[in-house]
Enzyme design. Structure first.
Site, PDB file in Angstrom:
ATOM      1  N   ASP A   1     -40.096  59.261 -95.975  1.00 21.99           N
ATOM      2  CA  ASP A   1     -41.635  59.509 -95.506  1.00 21.99           C
ATOM      3  C   ASP A   1     -42.305  60.419 -96.760  1.00 21.99           C
ATOM      4  O   ASP A   1     -43.419  60.442 -96.582  1.00 21.99           O
ATOM      5  CB  ASP A   1     -41.626  59.985 -94.062  1.00 21.99           C
ATOM      6  CG  ASP A   1     -41.055  58.848 -93.097  1.00 21.99           C
ATOM      7  OD1 ASP A   1     -40.859  57.818 -93.568  1.00 21.99           O
ATOM      8  OD2 ASP A   1     -40.918  59.300 -92.017  1.00 21.99           O
TER       9      ASP A   1
ATOM     10  N   LYS B   1     -29.052  62.877 -83.541  1.00 24.66           N
ATOM     11  CA  LYS B   1     -28.812  63.289 -82.392  1.00 24.66           C
ATOM     12  C   LYS B   1     -28.054  64.756 -82.635  1.00 24.66           C
ATOM     13  O   LYS B   1     -27.896  65.129 -83.670  1.00 24.66           O
ATOM     14  CB  LYS B   1     -28.081  62.440 -81.403  1.00 24.66           C
ATOM     15  CG  LYS B   1     -28.932  61.480 -81.046  1.00 24.66           C
ATOM     16  CD  LYS B   1     -28.158  60.534 -80.084  1.00 24.66           C
ATOM     17  CE  LYS B   1     -28.209  59.110 -80.436  1.00 24.66           C
ATOM     18  NZ  LYS B   1     -27.307  58.260 -79.887  1.00 24.66           N
TER      19      LYS B   1
HETATM   20  O1  F6P Z   1     -37.973  60.013 -90.583  1.00 24.34           O
HETATM   21  C1  F6P Z   1     -37.705  58.739 -91.382  1.00 24.34           C
HETATM   22  C2  F6P Z   1     -38.058  57.346 -90.457  1.00 24.34           C
HETATM   23  O2  F6P Z   1     -37.965  56.555 -91.357  1.00 24.34           O
HETATM   24  C3  F6P Z   1     -39.421  57.501 -89.750  1.00 24.34           C
HETATM   25  O3  F6P Z   1     -40.445  57.015 -90.412  1.00 24.34           O
HETATM   26  C4  F6P Z   1     -39.022  56.640 -88.615  1.00 24.34           C
HETATM   27  O4  F6P Z   1     -39.963  56.597 -87.368  1.00 24.34           O
HETATM   28  C5  F6P Z   1     -37.562  57.068 -88.405  1.00 24.34           C
HETATM   29  O5  F6P Z   1     -37.037  57.378 -89.477  1.00 24.34           O
HETATM   30  C6  F6P Z   1     -36.844  56.184 -87.586  1.00 24.34           C
HETATM   31  O6  F6P Z   1     -35.478  56.647 -87.454  1.00 24.34           O
HETATM   32  P1  F6P Z   1     -34.257  55.944 -86.493  1.00 24.34           P
HETATM   33  O7  F6P Z   1     -34.257  54.697 -86.131  1.00 24.34           O
HETATM   34  O8  F6P Z   1     -33.144  56.159 -87.579  1.00 24.34           O
HETATM   35  O9  F6P Z   1     -34.126  56.965 -85.503  1.00 24.34           O
END
Ligand code: F6P
Length: 363
Positions: A142, A76
């Protein structure tokens, strides 16, 4: 002594600490630089008291084997789209880039190394455009940044997913079940694809290739008809059926991204509705994939990213991101680094190779 500031932003990722340690070790050799870390991305610069820590040898000793980030992180309070609440509680997003750059300079930092994914490197680029000497280090489990052949954290995530997949195979076999395992992968199906190949899945569903449910049903039926009696499916969280939609819910307050997760349950229902009789079970791996000890490969990649980033700083190679290309470490302009995502090509060697192994994508 000159002062370097490090920040880790976006989702955490195994290997972040190895980068931090790599930078600090290399900086120590110069005897001219002191290294500091801002807590929770750049948030530490704006609190009272400041949350900036000096990264001494004692603080960074042995951290390369630890998951997460000693500097903490957040996805954020993006300076480019900073959330501001009005008196009615409505949130709007404003560009605070200049405030951040002014603050960093005011605190006496001579350079910044920003460790993060796509979003963080867009921030690095904006800071550089506002005159800040900055270098980016790519991170994401990713593996979806196009400027680098590999990001650290990816190998670890694939290892965790493959280990979990292996466990699901034996229980699928024992119960004659269809097992669906959901992995991360918002726009890119790299984790799902590598896990499907490593684990020997029958079906792999990724965001890049929308699936036809009837093709999946056919594959499942043929497995039972052949007497194999169980099926293992890997699905990326951002996958969807042809003419279908992704499964998402509203993001946390202050976040611009929707939250994914739960597509395995949707797929399970779609299969039942399409007439699949065997029992189906769903496993959503979630953040397990981002936790724990980085693999040796990721520690090496991350440590050398750290060393390379600091050497770029010594050369004055700012406005760039460190990248791993054709088996060597190079610097690429931040502009190119953030231009496009590295997604799985429908006709790529890896997809065709997976098909050669009998894995179907539902296309
Ligand atoms: O960007 C990496 C990642 O692992 C995505 O595949 C996934 O949607 C996201 O982070 C989730 O992140 P968080 O739950 O920390 O917001």
């Amino acid at each position: 002594m000159k002062k370097l500031l490090i920040a880790t932003g976006g989702g955490d990722c195994p290997g972040l600490n190895a980068v931090i340690r790599g930078i600090c070790k290399r900086a120590k050799k110069t005897k001219e630089w002191e290294v500091f870390g801002s807590m929770e991305a750049f948030n530490g610069l704006f609190t009272d008291p400041l949350r900036i820590i000096k990264l001494t040898s004692k603080k960074t000793a042995g951290i390369h084997v630890r998951g997460g980030t000693i500097l903490k992180t957040t996805n954020k309070s993006d300076p480019l789209h900073y959330p501001v609440k009005d008196e009615n509680g409505n949130v709007t997003f404003v560009d605070k880039t200049k405030d951040y750059v002014d603050r960093i300079k005011e605190l006496g930092f001579d350079a910044v190394i920003n460790i993060g994914g796509d979003g963080s490197q867009k921030i690095s680029k904006a800071f550089f455009d506002h005159g800040l000497p900055i270098i980016g280090v790519p991170k994401t489990i990713d593996n979806d940044l196009s400027a680098t052949d590999m990001t650290f954290g990816f190998q670890t995530a694939v290892q965790i997913a493959s280990d979990s997949f292996d466990k699901l195979v034996t229980t699928a076999e024992s119960h004659h079940r269809v097992m669906i395992m959901e992995v991360m992968g918002r726009d890119a199906g790299w984790i799902a694809l590598h896990t499907a190949i490593a684990g020997g899945a029958e079906i792999c569903l990724i965001p890049e290739i929308p699936y036809d449910i009837n093709k999946l049903v056919k594959k499942i039926e043929s497995r039972y008809f052949e007497g194999r009696g169980f099926v293992n499916i890997v699905i990326a969280e951002g996958a969807k059926a042809k003419e279908g939609t992704i499964v998402s819910r509203e993001g946390d307050e202050g976040s611009r991204h929707v939250r994914l997760g739960g597509v395995a349950l949707q797929l399970s229902q779609q299969l039942k509705d399409a007439g699949v009789h065997p029992e189906i079970r769903e496993t959503i791996l979630g953040h397990v994939q981002r936790g724990g000890t980085p693999t040796a490969f990721d520690r090496v990649l991350a440590s050398l990213f750290g060393v390379k980033a600091f050497e770029m700083l010594l050369e004055g190679d700012f406005g760039k991101m460190v990248a791993f290309k054709n088996n060597t470490f190079v610097s690429v302009p931040l502009e190119d680094a953030t231009k496009e995502n590295n997604v799985v090509g429908k006709d790529s060697f890896i997809v065709n190779g997976a098909k050669g192994l009998g894995i179907i994508f539902g296309d």
